[in-house]
Enzyme design. Structure first.
Site, short mmCIF file in Angstrom:
data_model
loop_
_atom_site.label_atom_id
_atom_site.label_comp_id
_atom_site.label_asym_id
_atom_site.label_seq_id
_atom_site.Cartn_x
_atom_site.Cartn_y
_atom_site.Cartn_z
N GLU A 146 -1.30 -5.73 8.95
CA GLU A 146 -0.97 -5.05 10.28
C GLU A 146 -1.63 -5.12 11.24
OE1 GLU A 146 0.40 -0.45 9.35
OE2 GLU A 146 0.70 -1.26 7.50
N ASP B 279 -1.19 -6.28 -0.19
CA ASP B 279 -1.08 -5.39 1.46
C ASP B 279 -3.35 -5.61 0.84
OD1 ASP B 279 0.76 -5.29 2.83
OD2 ASP B 279 1.47 -3.41 2.54
N ASP C 248 0.94 -1.65 0.19
CA ASP C 248 -0.38 -0.21 -0.30
C ASP C 248 0.74 1.50 0.25
OD1 ASP C 248 0.83 -0.40 2.73
OD2 ASP C 248 -1.57 -0.29 3.51
N SER C 249 2.11 0.87 0.26
CA SER C 249 3.34 2.14 -0.63
C SER C 249 2.70 2.62 -1.64
CB SER C 249 4.56 1.63 -0.37
OG SER C 249 4.58 0.35 -0.90
N GLU D 234 9.37 -4.61 10.27
CA GLU D 234 9.74 -3.00 9.38
C GLU D 234 10.43 -2.50 10.72
OE1 GLU D 234 6.73 -1.37 7.14
OE2 GLU D 234 8.08 0.54 6.92
N LYS E 290 -1.52 -9.59 2.71
CA LYS E 290 -0.38 -8.64 4.26
C LYS E 290 -1.77 -7.81 4.85
CE LYS E 290 2.99 -6.66 3.62
NZ LYS E 290 2.70 -4.72 4.18
O1 KIV Z 1 3.42 -1.41 1.32
C1 KIV Z 1 5.09 -1.32 1.39
O2 KIV Z 1 5.04 -1.36 0.53
C2 KIV Z 1 5.12 -2.37 2.58
C3 KIV Z 1 6.66 -2.51 2.77
C4 KIV Z 1 7.35 -1.38 3.65
C5 KIV Z 1 7.05 -3.98 3.96
O3 KIV Z 1 4.64 -3.33 3.36
#
Ligand code: KIV
Length: 270
Positions: free
Chosen positions: A120, A89, A50-51, A187, A118
């Protein structure tokens, strides 16, 4: 064996790699073209992180990212991915309850091409992880710095420095593994703690800013190519140097992770 001859990566492959002491390589990918480059270079896991909200969308945080955006980018990356495991994510507030998580994880898999999702969070996510795992959805937990909670945390800081915070993170990791998580991302965690968590778990642990003691490494692709606008995290390295092209840079990253030359001491956070 050339990359195209290699078998497809699954969560079971990653577990075997951990057991064999082979380091796992992971990079973020947001589109089909880069996905193809990463996949052909032998990257084991492509993370549709989600970056993308910050790097593609120009937002200040990952909080505004929507399910529709993750589905769109997941599907694009899936079209460029042949061998790597495709991990997507779950965005902010798409897994606030187990029921919502099931609905949205199913969407990421059916529409977004995800082979694993994924999310959090620590032990509060255990029931959600349990329910996803029980329905055959591979889950990657994400501990340490959790960017979706940046407004609560007050900034992007190293997590788990104080002894009680370190103990709580180790306990969270054990709880999430017991709940059925197949993978874990750590992280911005001190190297010693990341090493301890990695040794305590049977599932593979992939670090970012967590030192060399994890089972694998992930970097944000734009950090690895030196094109992230603004401040670049201290743990990142630009591989697009020394006259390399993009393919060469990705290959250099894969090689550096596999041989243990990345991360080196200057990328470690105490
Ligand atoms: O969103 C992302 O790119 C991430 C990485 C920093 C692990 O979760």
């Amino acid at each position: 064996m050339s990359t195209v001859d290699r078998p497809t990566v699954t969560v079971e492959t990653l577990r075997r790699m951990k057991a064999a002491g082979e380091r796992i390589t992971c990079l973020t990918a947001y589109d089909a073209s880069f996905a193809r480059v990463l996949d052909e270079a032998g990257v084991d896991v492509l993370l549709v992180g989600d970056s993308l909200g910050m790097l593609i969308g120009g937002h200040a945080t990952t909080v505004p990212v929507t399910m529709d955006e993750m589905v769109y980018h997941g599907r694009a990356v899936a079209r460029g991915c042949r061998r790597a495991l495709l991990l997507v994510d779950m965005p902010f507030m798409s897994y606030a309850t187990p029921e919502q998580a099931l609905r949205n994880a199913a969407r990421l898999m059916q529409e977004g091409g995800a082979q694993a999702v994924k999310l959090e969070g620590g032990r509060t996510q255990a029931e959600t992880v349990r329910q996803l795992a029980a329905r055959g959805i591979p889950v990657c937990a994400h501990l340490g710095l959790q960017p979706q909670s940046v407004h609560k945390l007050g900034g992007y800081r190293v997590q788990g420095r104080a002894p009680e915070a370190a103990r709580a993170m180790l306990e969270d990791a054990r709880t999430l593994e017991a709940a059925g998580a197949d993978l874990m991302v750590l992280e911005c965690v001190p190297s010693a703690l990341a090493r301890e968590i990695t040794a305590a778990l049977a599932i593979p642990v992939i670090g970012i800013g967590a030192g060399p003691g994890c089972d694998g490494q992930v970097l944000v692709l734009y950090d690895a190519l030196g094109i992230t606008p603004g401040r670049v995290p201290r743990f990142a390295r630009n591989f697009l140097t020394d006259g390399r092209d993009v393919r060469g840079a990705v290959q250099a990253y894969v090689e550096a992770v596999r041989t243990g030359t990345f991360p080196s001491p200057e990328h470690e956070l105490a």
